[in-house]
Enzyme design. Sequence first.
Site, mmCIF file in Angstrom:
data_model
loop_
_atom_site.group_PDB
_atom_site.id
_atom_site.type_symbol
_atom_site.label_atom_id
_atom_site.label_comp_id
_atom_site.label_asym_id
_atom_site.label_seq_id
_atom_site.Cartn_x
_atom_site.Cartn_y
_atom_site.Cartn_z
ATOM 1 N N GLY A 224 0.816 -1.200 0.000
ATOM 2 C CA GLY A 224 0.000 0.000 0.000
ATOM 3 C C GLY A 224 0.847 1.245 0.000
ATOM 4 N N GLU A 446 -7.698 34.096 -10.682
ATOM 5 C CA GLU A 446 -8.425 33.180 -9.797
ATOM 6 C C GLU A 446 -9.934 33.366 -9.924
ATOM 7 O OE1 GLU A 446 -6.837 30.857 -8.540
ATOM 8 O OE2 GLU A 446 -4.848 31.700 -8.900
#
Length: 666
Positions: A224, A446
Amino acid sequence: MSQNDQPDDNKNGPRLNAKPVLVWLLLMAAIIALFNFPGADTRNAVQKLEVTQVLAYAQEKKIKNLTLQPNPTAGSERWVHITGELAVAGAKEDEKARFVADGHLTEKEFEALRASVARDAFKEVPAQTGWTMFLYNVLPTLLVSGVVLFMMYRFLKNANRGAMQFAKSRARLNSTDKETTTFKDVAGCDEAKEEVKEIVDFLKDPKRFTKIGASIPKGVLMVGPPGTGKTLLARAVAGEAGVPFLSISGSDFVEMFVGVGAARVRDTFEQARKLAPCIIFIDEIDAVGRQRGAGVGGGNDEREQTLNSLLVEMDGFDGQAGVIVIAATNRSDVLDSALLRPGRFDRQVYVDLPDLRGREAVLAVHAKRFQLAPSVDLQRVARITTGMSGADLANLLNEGALHAGRRNREKVEMADIEEARDKIAYGRERKKVMDAADLTNTAYHEAGHAVVQALIDDGALPLHKVTIIPRGRALGMAMLMPTKEILGYSRKRLLDYICMAMAGRIGEKVISGEISNGASSDIKQATRFARQMVCDWGMSDLGPIAYGENSDTVFLGREISRTQNHSDATARRIDEAISAIVQEQYARAEKLIAENADAHRKIAEALLQYETLDGVHVMEILKTGSIQTPIAGPAVAPTVAPEAAQPASTPAADAGPGLQSSPTPA
């Protein structure tokens, strides 16, 4: 968290036992003191006289007794050592004036001294006796030789012992009575816990399985991403079963000297057999278990011998002996195939990143040691931490507690957690001084991201926050927060993301009429997704065909292999398809911003005033034309530096404003 019950002889190297050396030193000091310690008759003061003074006392008849001893070591046969006592008038018997003198005496002077005292008061002693010759000539040689031989013996003994300890196992034994980790301390990996619970049952009651012919897996490989709790899960298995737990890293088997790693492997399994039932945990096993014979110049003899020893030990000891090997790695693809076959690592347990419920459970486990305010919603924290591992979540809460401590708060607030999340994901806030033009470009950039994302979002990935406060290398960013666990991306969602990524450059162009390198990160991400759509996922007119190149890294245990599985004509079609996807979404974003130009301008002006807006404020501007919900914190006037004070420099390509909270489909 673990207790090492075995003394680590190799920790500081072999140590010299000082006790025998101290005994020898004391013995030598005693012998020296014996030769130099004065007798009982020398407790009174002894005068040091010259030979002429002794002769003068002899003429005056003041000498009570004399002892003459030749001293040829002084260089002459007539050199003598004279001792005696002077006659002190009125003195008691024990108050005698003793004297000593050394010098050359002629025959006449010798006779004068003999005549000055009574016959029984004059003594002559030889220069050396047999014992004194032995003590002064032979004994020092024997002592020095004995000390040298003793030190050589001790050195060789310690050297041999150190060589034997060098090949000893470095596995650390965790005490069973102090191991408190259980399955209750492990969260976010329920499937992995179910897999390893069988091992706990076997260690607690092995007859339950062996009586029907079953045998527990000899090895369990936990695979993992880093920080998902593989080591913690292995410790929980030992804590639940109540058996000894030997832990060692794969790098501890790798040494410069050939054969040392293999010897340590054998010693580790020998210890485990003595402690059976027992668990051996090997962390980062890929350090020793990589594929044999791969890489530039062939394999590594020492590592391959160590791996061979590990293979033999795992397949050699009896599976019913109660010794179970648990290993952890995040690179199972580079492990040798012989190590992964049944009979060695029979079972592979994948410990994945926790999902939404798993993250909430992990946060609940770690939150026990923190003073959390009622405003902290762990479910909301789990939603805004997509892709974080258990270690990341623990670090998130700790960063939040540190932030609250810096603010002199008694408890951790939700604002502290969100600030910690932004710091970990995007970097620390930087109060960078920018002029009005740079701030305006960043705000409109933005605002372009925010407008397009708010318009095209289908509810799965809403806008969370937009800010012009620099973080990391970005001058601003638009942050997204998924409402559910996203396991896959449809073609529409990927196109929406590319459209939103292109909106930043369009927003800049609206206010300045120019384009800058501030959108470099957006362009790279959009191009990468477009290429994956065409080459890997079959989301273009070229059809469901994979056009990627096969390549492996040689230093990860794989051979060099690069193949081109399409023609040059196909490569041209791939480039055209990628360009078409990006250009279409650019035009789409341009149209959306043009249709909502007023909202775009108001969002940019609000960013210049408040620096940070939540997603709800952006939606309010789009729907009503103004902000309805109060913004937390007062309005902040951006720090503006005079244009003349700005140094002329070339901005970094990735330092401009851009979308930083992007999904990662691949």
